[in-house]
Design an enzyme around this catalytic site. Structure first.
Site, PDB file in Angstrom:
ATOM      1  N   GLY A  12       0.711  -1.836   0.216  1.00 15.94           N
ATOM      2  CA  GLY A  12      -0.022   0.019  -0.570  1.00 15.94           C
ATOM      3  C   GLY A  12       0.055   1.233  -0.282  1.00 15.94           C
ATOM      4  O   GLY A  12       0.319   2.102   0.701  1.00 15.94           O
ATOM      5  N   SER A  13       2.230   1.178  -0.631  1.00 12.71           N
ATOM      6  CA  SER A  13       2.885   2.619  -0.520  1.00 12.71           C
ATOM      7  C   SER A  13       2.276   3.500  -1.334  1.00 12.71           C
ATOM      8  O   SER A  13       2.403   4.678  -1.687  1.00 12.71           O
ATOM      9  CB  SER A  13       4.262   1.953  -1.291  1.00 12.71           C
ATOM     10  OG  SER A  13       4.369   1.984  -2.129  1.00 12.71           O
ATOM     11  N   ASN A  14       1.520   3.005  -2.729  1.00  9.46           N
ATOM     12  CA  ASN A  14       1.235   4.302  -3.244  1.00  9.46           C
ATOM     13  C   ASN A  14      -0.499   4.744  -2.433  1.00  9.46           C
ATOM     14  O   ASN A  14      -1.038   5.761  -2.891  1.00  9.46           O
ATOM     15  CB  ASN A  14       0.295   3.168  -4.765  1.00  9.46           C
ATOM     16  CG  ASN A  14       1.624   3.728  -5.646  1.00  9.46           C
ATOM     17  OD1 ASN A  14       1.816   3.886  -6.747  1.00  9.46           O
ATOM     18  ND2 ASN A  14       1.881   2.033  -5.862  1.00  9.46           N
ATOM     19  N   MET A  90      -4.334  -7.137  -6.945  1.00 10.94           N
ATOM     20  CA  MET A  90      -4.119  -8.684  -6.890  1.00 10.94           C
ATOM     21  C   MET A  90      -4.679  -9.370  -7.521  1.00 10.94           C
ATOM     22  O   MET A  90      -4.445 -10.433  -8.341  1.00 10.94           O
ATOM     23  CB  MET A  90      -3.036  -8.837  -5.936  1.00 10.94           C
ATOM     24  CG  MET A  90      -1.660  -8.340  -5.919  1.00 10.94           C
ATOM     25  SD  MET A  90      -0.704  -7.228  -7.727  1.00 10.94           S
ATOM     26  CE  MET A  90       0.054  -9.174  -7.947  1.00 10.94           C
ATOM     27  N   ASN A 107      -5.754   2.114 -12.805  1.00 11.41           N
ATOM     28  CA  ASN A 107      -4.359   1.287 -12.298  1.00 11.41           C
ATOM     29  C   ASN A 107      -3.456   1.961 -12.843  1.00 11.41           C
ATOM     30  O   ASN A 107      -3.096   2.595 -13.790  1.00 11.41           O
ATOM     31  CB  ASN A 107      -4.797  -0.326 -13.175  1.00 11.41           C
ATOM     32  CG  ASN A 107      -3.731  -1.093 -12.727  1.00 11.41           C
ATOM     33  OD1 ASN A 107      -3.800  -0.888 -11.443  1.00 11.41           O
ATOM     34  ND2 ASN A 107      -3.377  -1.777 -13.866  1.00 11.41           N
ATOM     35  N   HIS A 109       0.655   1.238 -13.425  1.00 11.74           N
ATOM     36  CA  HIS A 109       1.611  -0.628 -13.845  1.00 11.74           C
ATOM     37  C   HIS A 109       2.424   0.400 -13.587  1.00 11.74           C
ATOM     38  O   HIS A 109       2.840   1.004 -14.441  1.00 11.74           O
ATOM     39  CB  HIS A 109       1.116  -0.991 -14.948  1.00 11.74           C
ATOM     40  CG  HIS A 109       1.251  -2.590 -15.455  1.00 11.74           C
ATOM     41  ND1 HIS A 109       1.574  -3.122 -15.075  1.00 11.74           N
ATOM     42  CD2 HIS A 109       2.436  -2.316 -16.110  1.00 11.74           C
ATOM     43  CE1 HIS A 109       2.097  -4.514 -15.528  1.00 11.74           C
ATOM     44  NE2 HIS A 109       3.317  -3.424 -16.116  1.00 11.74           N
TER      45      HIS A 109
END
Ligand code: GRF
Length: 191
Positions: A12-14, A90, A107, A109
């Site tokens: 969860g760093s984003n 995921m 999203n 990526h």
């Protein structure tokens, strides 16, 4: 103000970068719920710490992806969510889910799509010997790591890079990019 959910399965760093930007009022939207398919996800701890409601959905409790996503859609409706931000989620979303939030799912990526799709994009780029890789933010459609690109930033792979340093550089780029794109997207939706 538009309302959004973040979906995360792991660290969860984003999510954290988004929470930090929200605190600084750099995102013109409200994060109303964090959804995870993994009760151990550190992302949930981050959400709790920031006072954001969480929903954990156990994939084993459902007969298939469609049933699981239906339960998630129900939760999102209860939270009046306008758009969805995937941040290390995921799982492949069901066609039903994509249809319900058509053009409203983002999203991130860690590669320059359409290159290096999949769960090991940073490693795959590193070992392939390309001279640059990067980060893509795109709208989600029915295919995996696919859909209209809304932002892309390239990053040169340095001679001195190891997989570790490249990963760190990619993540730094993600954390700088994603909150900005979420803000831009929310503002566009509000027009
Ligand atoms: C990020 O690299 C993102 O691009 C990918 O999954 C990773 C999630 O990392 N989709 P985190 O959970 O946000 O730290």
């Amino acid at each position: 103000m538009k309302r959004f959910a973040v979906f995360a399965s792991g660290n969860g760093s984003n999510l954290q970068a988004i929470i930090d930007a929200l605190k600084k009022k750099k995102i013109a939207a409200e994060l109303c719920v964090v959804v995870s398919d993994n009760k151990e996800a550190f992302a949930l701890t981050r959400a709790l710490k920031a006072g954001i409601p969480t929903v954990v959905v156990d994939p084993k409790a459902f007969k298939d992806r469609t049933a699981m996503d239906r339960a998630i859609i129900k939760e999102l409706k209860a939270f009046h969510v306008d758009f969805v931000v995937l941040a290390g989620y995921m799982r492949i979303l069901s066609p039903d889910f994509v249809k319900t939030f058509r053009h409203k799912i983002l999203n991130i990526h860690p590669a320059l799509l359409p290159s290096f799709k999949g769960a090991h994009a940073i490693k795959d780029a590193f070992t392939s010997g390309v001279s640059s890789t990067g980060v893509t933010v795109h709208l989600v459609d029915e295919k995996v790591d696919h859909g209209p690109v809304i932002a892309q930033e390239a990053l040169k792979i340095k001679k001195a890079d190891t997989l570790k340093t490249l990963e760190a550089r990619i993540h730094r780029l993600e954390h700088a990019m994603y909150p900005k794109i979420v803000d831009r997207f929310a503002r566009k939706l509000s027009l």
